[in-house]
Write a protein that holds these residues in place. Structure first.
Motif, PDB file in Angstrom:
ATOM      1  N   ILE A  83       0.817  -1.277   0.022  1.00  0.00           N
ATOM      2  CA  ILE A  83       0.001   0.004  -0.126  1.00  0.00           C
ATOM      3  C   ILE A  83       0.970   1.216  -0.091  1.00  0.00           C
ATOM      4  O   ILE A  83       0.830   2.055  -0.994  1.00  0.00           O
ATOM      5  CB  ILE A  83      -0.893  -0.125   1.051  1.00  0.00           C
ATOM      6  N   VAL A  84       1.775   1.122   0.801  1.00  0.00           N
ATOM      7  CA  VAL A  84       2.620   2.452   1.210  1.00  0.00           C
ATOM      8  C   VAL A  84       3.481   2.619  -0.096  1.00  0.00           C
ATOM      9  O   VAL A  84       3.482   4.014  -0.704  1.00  0.00           O
ATOM     10  CB  VAL A  84       3.756   2.214   2.194  1.00  0.00           C
ATOM     11  N   ASP A  85       4.209   1.745  -0.570  1.00  0.00           N
ATOM     12  CA  ASP A  85       5.047   1.932  -1.883  1.00  0.00           C
ATOM     13  C   ASP A  85       4.160   2.341  -3.123  1.00  0.00           C
ATOM     14  O   ASP A  85       4.528   3.228  -3.859  1.00  0.00           O
ATOM     15  CB  ASP A  85       5.828   0.686  -2.086  1.00  0.00           C
ATOM     16  N   SER A  86       2.923   1.638  -3.316  1.00  0.00           N
ATOM     17  CA  SER A  86       2.277   1.858  -4.315  1.00  0.00           C
ATOM     18  C   SER A  86       1.691   3.136  -4.339  1.00  0.00           C
ATOM     19  O   SER A  86       1.906   4.063  -5.272  1.00  0.00           O
ATOM     20  CB  SER A  86       0.941   1.003  -4.471  1.00  0.00           C
ATOM     21  N   ILE A  87       1.343   3.822  -3.240  1.00  0.00           N
ATOM     22  CA  ILE A  87       0.968   5.063  -2.895  1.00  0.00           C
ATOM     23  C   ILE A  87       2.365   6.183  -3.432  1.00  0.00           C
ATOM     24  O   ILE A  87       2.020   6.980  -4.212  1.00  0.00           O
ATOM     25  CB  ILE A  87       0.343   5.590  -1.641  1.00  0.00           C
ATOM     26  N   ALA A  88       3.409   5.634  -2.972  1.00  0.00           N
ATOM     27  CA  ALA A  88       4.310   6.572  -3.072  1.00  0.00           C
ATOM     28  C   ALA A  88       4.704   6.596  -4.672  1.00  0.00           C
ATOM     29  O   ALA A  88       5.259   7.561  -5.118  1.00  0.00           O
ATOM     30  CB  ALA A  88       5.666   5.939  -2.201  1.00  0.00           C
ATOM     31  N   ALA A  89       4.542   5.486  -5.403  1.00  0.00           N
ATOM     32  CA  ALA A  89       4.829   5.435  -6.783  1.00  0.00           C
ATOM     33  C   ALA A  89       3.818   5.888  -7.506  1.00  0.00           C
ATOM     34  O   ALA A  89       3.769   6.031  -8.858  1.00  0.00           O
ATOM     35  CB  ALA A  89       5.189   3.977  -6.997  1.00  0.00           C
ATOM     36  N   THR A  90       2.689   6.335  -6.782  1.00  0.00           N
ATOM     37  CA  THR A  90       1.413   6.692  -7.633  1.00  0.00           C
ATOM     38  C   THR A  90       0.991   5.667  -8.681  1.00  0.00           C
ATOM     39  O   THR A  90       0.401   6.033  -9.655  1.00  0.00           O
ATOM     40  CB  THR A  90       1.491   7.835  -8.127  1.00  0.00           C
ATOM     41  N   LYS A  91       1.204   4.407  -8.447  1.00  0.00           N
ATOM     42  CA  LYS A  91       0.610   3.602  -9.401  1.00  0.00           C
ATOM     43  C   LYS A  91       0.717   2.031  -8.522  1.00  0.00           C
ATOM     44  O   LYS A  91       1.580   1.987  -7.685  1.00  0.00           O
ATOM     45  CB  LYS A  91       1.645   3.291 -10.711  1.00  0.00           C
ATOM     46  N   ARG A  92      -0.225   1.171  -8.835  1.00  0.00           N
ATOM     47  CA  ARG A  92      -0.197  -0.247  -8.192  1.00  0.00           C
ATOM     48  C   ARG A  92       0.941  -1.030  -8.854  1.00  0.00           C
ATOM     49  O   ARG A  92       1.125  -1.396  -9.661  1.00  0.00           O
ATOM     50  CB  ARG A  92      -1.516  -0.900  -8.477  1.00  0.00           C
TER      51      ARG A  92
END
Length: 984
Positions: free
Chosen positions: A244-253
């Motif tokens: 979750i955290v990383d996906s948000i940081a990367a703004t992509k799933r």
DNA sequence: GCTCTTTAGGAG
DNA sequence: CATCGCTCCTAAAGAGC
């Protein structure tokens, strides 16, 4: 921005009632219109306290005072539309099951936002007062709430998302990183679940508070998993919170596999996990088993029902079927374009069925099993355990489904038993249905069961009308291939024909792992030739019992398995109907010519009606071993609770309930060959009607308990019990209005008076736990706390005296007298047996009056005996302690209770009272016993509200009420039945 | 005649 | 250790008027 407050907003709450709308709460906050108090894990009373503290003084007082109101008034005051009674208690004294639930299942919870429907004009007692739409202010009522929870939760998530967008992102949406993700969080995580929930919702995902069979979750977030969960979650994508955290940081799933908590790639997962399960179960098998044996095998255990169902294949089959049907109906209604098939429409029917479904799936889930080499079967145990499904290797030895493992092993000593894997069955079934729907070919897909579906294609809608059979073959092959691929090796067989019967027979022909299309049979002769070789049992709706009947009458010297050809040669419509009855005879006659009968083809003509649920029931005919009727009563309560919560969810009510009892046959051994089985039994059933359809557990359970007594089955001989709710209908407002509130016996308030003053009696009526919260709240608000009405306080009057001084004159508590006329509401809500009695009593009054005039007794010689008995009840008034008027008798009983509340009633007095009640009951007046019992119960409840301590006397009274009076009520209901036995 | 209840049977 | 014999539907038979 107050992050904590928002995080809290997003949190789980243990209770649905804790969102409070309040105008003056933090007007400067973006949440000024929507402030909430919610607590995840705090004890209930703390939640109450927090709830209380959010109210303004006037609302607070109104709420406290309302405790004294009738349930109905409470409902309207709170704008609460639920039909169940508000429950404030947190100590579980009145709602043990629900409050237990709240503490033991904190995960099954969510806050519920106030909904706009809350208070309407006429339900608000004082329009000038601040609005307090404290919705669902009933701490124990989960039934109603569960049904709407998902929707409400989503509404709330959407609402919060908007708030966040407005507050943090200038009203712009956050990137939809988790679009189409439905995410569940398991266990402790870092970041914690509140933060994760928030992130998921903000970034386009959907958050699930709980896992259930019906909700499809795409991802599970977990930091670590117990062995059990590991197995449980094997079908899900389980990822760590950093996804979750990383996906948000990367703004992509980001690819979930990189964050998978359970290692191993997707395709292999199934096998790996099974190995994992094996090693895990080896690590601590004893612990698990001993737990099992305690909780699952004892039908007296409160969780028996649930644990039994979890392991029952038949229960799963039924549940799945019902779910599939419900889903069909829902989709059918949504897409209004689905057509039914008219009588003359030519169709191709595809009957699709997995080959030995359970056995195949279980075998494929573990590499040790060789599906095509080993003889395999799915079963729980080793001896008298039934084989749910066996593969074709086993069948070649003569092993059959339903056989006991022990007898199967005699045929096939090498038979390997595999465990059930219900979850995997469900998954594979879903794949089948998805594939069928995905073909975009059929006009209808009709669910038959977890492993079986019927697909319908109108001949007119085939792309090429000339070679229908060939196209059917192509579609059939495509389905089989796709299912095989998708399920990693499950095979389906498909039979295709112009009618349901022909498709079924073709399916039989196709099995295993094959297909059979018989669309081109021209003329009756070809049909007959095709059909002749099948056995009668292959026909739908023809079982062994019907076959036996036919054999006896028409084929006395036939082979063991008579075929369709055999029967066709010797039968006629007339002979069949005379043996089997009109419909069954005609049905079989139609089948013999390869045509569907009317009843069978309803599934094509009117599928919605065919699949609509008309009844709901629970059957338990396994492990039923009771000693006393009280245990059975408790069991009935649980069963009824189960059923009513279901119909409540479905928004249905029932006008009729049926109890079915299986009783050990006289000659059958106490313990049958099968461990905890029912053995040989006689079955009895009894149905009863409600004047008005209901969904109330209390009414239903009472009726069922009463029916049980009518059936007069000795407690120890009970081997099976079923409760059915029949003729279900949609619940409408009409059903609400008819309610007759027996419990509604405390004096009522004048609606507009005293809204802003605390009434001492209301305060003292509060349950102890709540009282403490209110007390501290009062102190905080500088409102005078009412003095405690202590019994030992010489300056204070006794509670009893206080009660009489205050309410004695009104006599509200004991006001209920015999209805002078057959008041409809009163009647409708009584148990049916008692309804009959009242009617009978009134009828006798009428009869007596007229017969006094006519003196025309001769004609009714047969009836006169009992009739004269009844008449005597009219002339000779029932007396208790020389009192005649019902009111006097009620008052006497009330005083009696008051005076003995601390020490308990004297046994001699109880004997006298007993005799009076028996007199009433024997004279068809058990409704009076009922009224007295109600009045006594409410009096005891009143006393209970005074002190936290349990006076011994009150306990004794309650004991009397429960153990003597209520059974008496039931027994008087069944007095007509001479064989009735009672165990008190 | 009719309706209503109980029982039987079948399916997956 | 066993072991998890459910739940829906319709039709027939019987009872009562």
């Amino acid at each position: 921005m107050d992050q904590d407050a928002l995080a809290e907003l997003l949190s789980d709450t243990t209770d649905p009632s804790l969102i409070v709308q309040s105008q003056q709460n933090r007007p400067d906050s973006p949440l000024h219109n929507y402030s909430s108090v919610s607590v995840l894990s705090a004890p209930l009373h703390t939640q109450q306290q927090r709830l209380l503290s959010t109210l303004d003084d006037q609302s607070f007082l109104k709420l406290v005072n309302s405790y004294e109101l009738s349930p109905h008034e409470k409902r309207s005051l709170l704008g609460h539309e639920s039909d169940s009674e508000p429950q404030w208690e947190s100590d579980g004294s009145h709602t043990p099951s629900t409050s237990r639930k709240s503490s033991s299942e904190p995960d099954h919870s969510a806050s519920v936002p106030s909904s706009p429907e809350t208070s309407t004009d006429n339900s608000d007692p004082s329009p000038g007062a601040p609005h307090i739409p404290v919705q669902n202010l009933n701490f124990g009522d989960y039934g109603q709430y569960f049904s709407d929870k998902k929707v409400l939760q989503q509404d709330r998530d959407a609402h919060i998302k908007k708030l966040y967008q407005d507050a943090l992102n200038n009203g712009q949406p956050f990137p939809p990183v988790f679009k189409d993700c439905i995410i569940y969080i398991n266990g402790r995580t870092d970041p914690d679940r509140l933060q994760l929930h928030q992130k998921i919702v903000l970034y386009g995902g959907q958050f699930m508070h709980f896992l259930s069979g019906k909700t499809s979750v795409t991802h599970i977030i977990a930091s670590n998993l117990t062995a059990k969960k590991r197995v449980e979650f094997q079908k899900y994508k389980v990822v760590t919170p950093s996804w979750i955290v990383d996906s948000i940081a990367a703004t992509k799933r980001l690819p979930w596999q990189d964050y998978a908590l359970i290692t191993g790639d997707h395709g292999q997962r199934k096998l790996d996990l099974n190995i994992a399960r094996r090693s895990n179960s080896e690590s601590a098998p004893q612990v698990k088993n001993s737990e099992d044996s305690v909780t699952t095998l004892d039908c007296k255990h409160p969780d028996f029902l649930q644990s039994f169902f979890a392991k029952s294949r038949l229960h799963h089959l039924s549940t799945w079927k019902a779910d599939l049907r419900a889903l069909f109906c829902q989709k059918y209604i949504e897409h209004g374009d689905v057509k039914s098939i008219s009588e003359n429409e030519k169709v191709a029917i595809f009957h699709v069925d997995f080959d030995c479904f359970f056995a195949t799936v279980s075998a494929l889930s573990d590499p040790r099993y060789k599906l095509y080499k080993d003889p395999l079967a799915v079963a729980h145990g080793t001896n008298s355990s039934e084989i749910a499904s066996c593969n074709y290797v086993a069948r070649s030895f003569g092993v059959k489904n339903g056989m006991w493992v022990r007898s199967a092993r005699r045929l096939c000593p090498k038979l390997i038993c595999m465990p059930y894997n219900f979850e995997q069955y469900e998954i594979n079934s879903k794949l089948l249905y998805q594939i069928l729907a995905g073909m975009q070919f059929f006009d209808m897909i009709l669910p038959i069961s977890i492993d079986e579906a019927i697909c319908v294609k109108k001949v007119s809608s085939f792309p090429d009308h000339h070679d229908v059979e060939h196209q059917c073959e192509m579609v059939t092959s495509a389905i089989r291939q796709q299912v095989f691929d998708a399920t990693n090796g499950c095979t389906v067989s498909i039979g295709c024909g112009p009618s349901l019967v022909s498709a079924r027979l073709a399916l039989k022909e196709a099995k295993p792992n094959g297909q059979c299309v018989v669309m081109n049979l021209t003329g009756q002769i070809q049909v007959d030739n095709f059909q002749a070789k099948f056995t009668l049992k292959d026909l739908p709706g023809i079982g062994s019992s019907i076959v036996d009947k036919i054999c006896k009458e028409l084929l006395p010297d036939a082979s063991v398995t008579p075929t369709i050809g055999d029967l066709k040669a010797v039968s006629s419509l007339k002979s069949l109907t005379s043996i089997l009855g009109t419909k069954t005879g005609r049905k079989l006659h139609m089948f013999l010519s390869g045509k569907d009968d009317e009843e069978n083809s309803r599934i094509l003509r009117d599928p919605l009606n065919f699949f609509a649920r008309k009844s709901i029931s629970v059957d338990i005919n396994y492990a039923i071993r009771f000693d006393t009727i009280h245990e059975i009563d408790d069991f009935i309560d649980r069963v009824c609770q189960h059923l009513t919560s279901k119909i409540h969810e479905l928004g249905l009510v029932t006008p009729q309930v049926t109890l079915k009892v299986m009783r050990r046959c006289e000659h059958a051994p106490i313990e049958p060959a099968k461990y905890l089985g029912s053995g040989e039994c006689d079955t009895f059933s009894r149905s009863s009607r409600f004047g008005v359809p209901t969904d109330e557990m209390g009414l239903i359970a009472t009726e069922i308990k009463s029916s049980f007594r009518m059936l007069a089955c000795p407690s120890k001989d009970l081997r099976g019990l079923a409760v059915q709710l029949n003729k279900l209908e949609k619940k409408s407002a009409r059903h609400e209005q008819r309610k007759f509130a027996f419990a509604d016996q405390l004096p009522t308030l004048h609606k507009d008076a005293e809204a802003s003053a605390l009434r001492p009696n209301a305060f003292h009526s509060l349950p102890q736990t709540l009282k403490e919260d209110v007390r501290s709240e009062l102190i905080k608000r500088h409102i005078q706390v009412p003095l405690s009405p202590s019994r030992n306080d010489a300056t204070s009057t006794s509670p009893v005296k206080e009660y009489w001084d205050k309410f004695g004159k009104q006599r509200d508590t004991f006001k209920q007298e015999m209805p002078s006329s057959l008041d409809e509401d009163f009647m409708r809500n009584l148990p049916s047996q008692i309804q009959r009695e009242i009617k009978r009593d009134h009828a006798i009054v009428k009869k007596t009056r007229s017969s006094v005039r006519k003196r025309d007794v001769n004609k009714e010689e047969a009836a006169s005996k009992s009739w004269l008995n009844h008449r005597s009840t009219l002339t000779e008034v029932d007396k208790f302690q020389a009192l005649e008027r019902p009111r006097d008798i009620y008052n006497l009983i009330g005083t009696w209770i008051d005076q003995t509340i601390s020490v308990g009633p004297h046994a001699d007095d109880l004997d006298l009272f007993d005799r009076y009640l028996d007199r009433l009951a024997s004279k068809w007046k058990s409704y009076k016993v009922l009224q007295i019992a109600r009045a006594m119960s409410s009096r005891l409840e009143y006393h209970a509200s005074f002190t936290a301590a349990e006076p011994r006397g009150r306990q004794e009274w309650e004991e009397y009420l429960l153990r003597r009076m209520i059974p008496k009520l039931h027994s008087s209901c069944s007095a007509r039945s001479p064989q009735v036995q009672f165990e008190l």
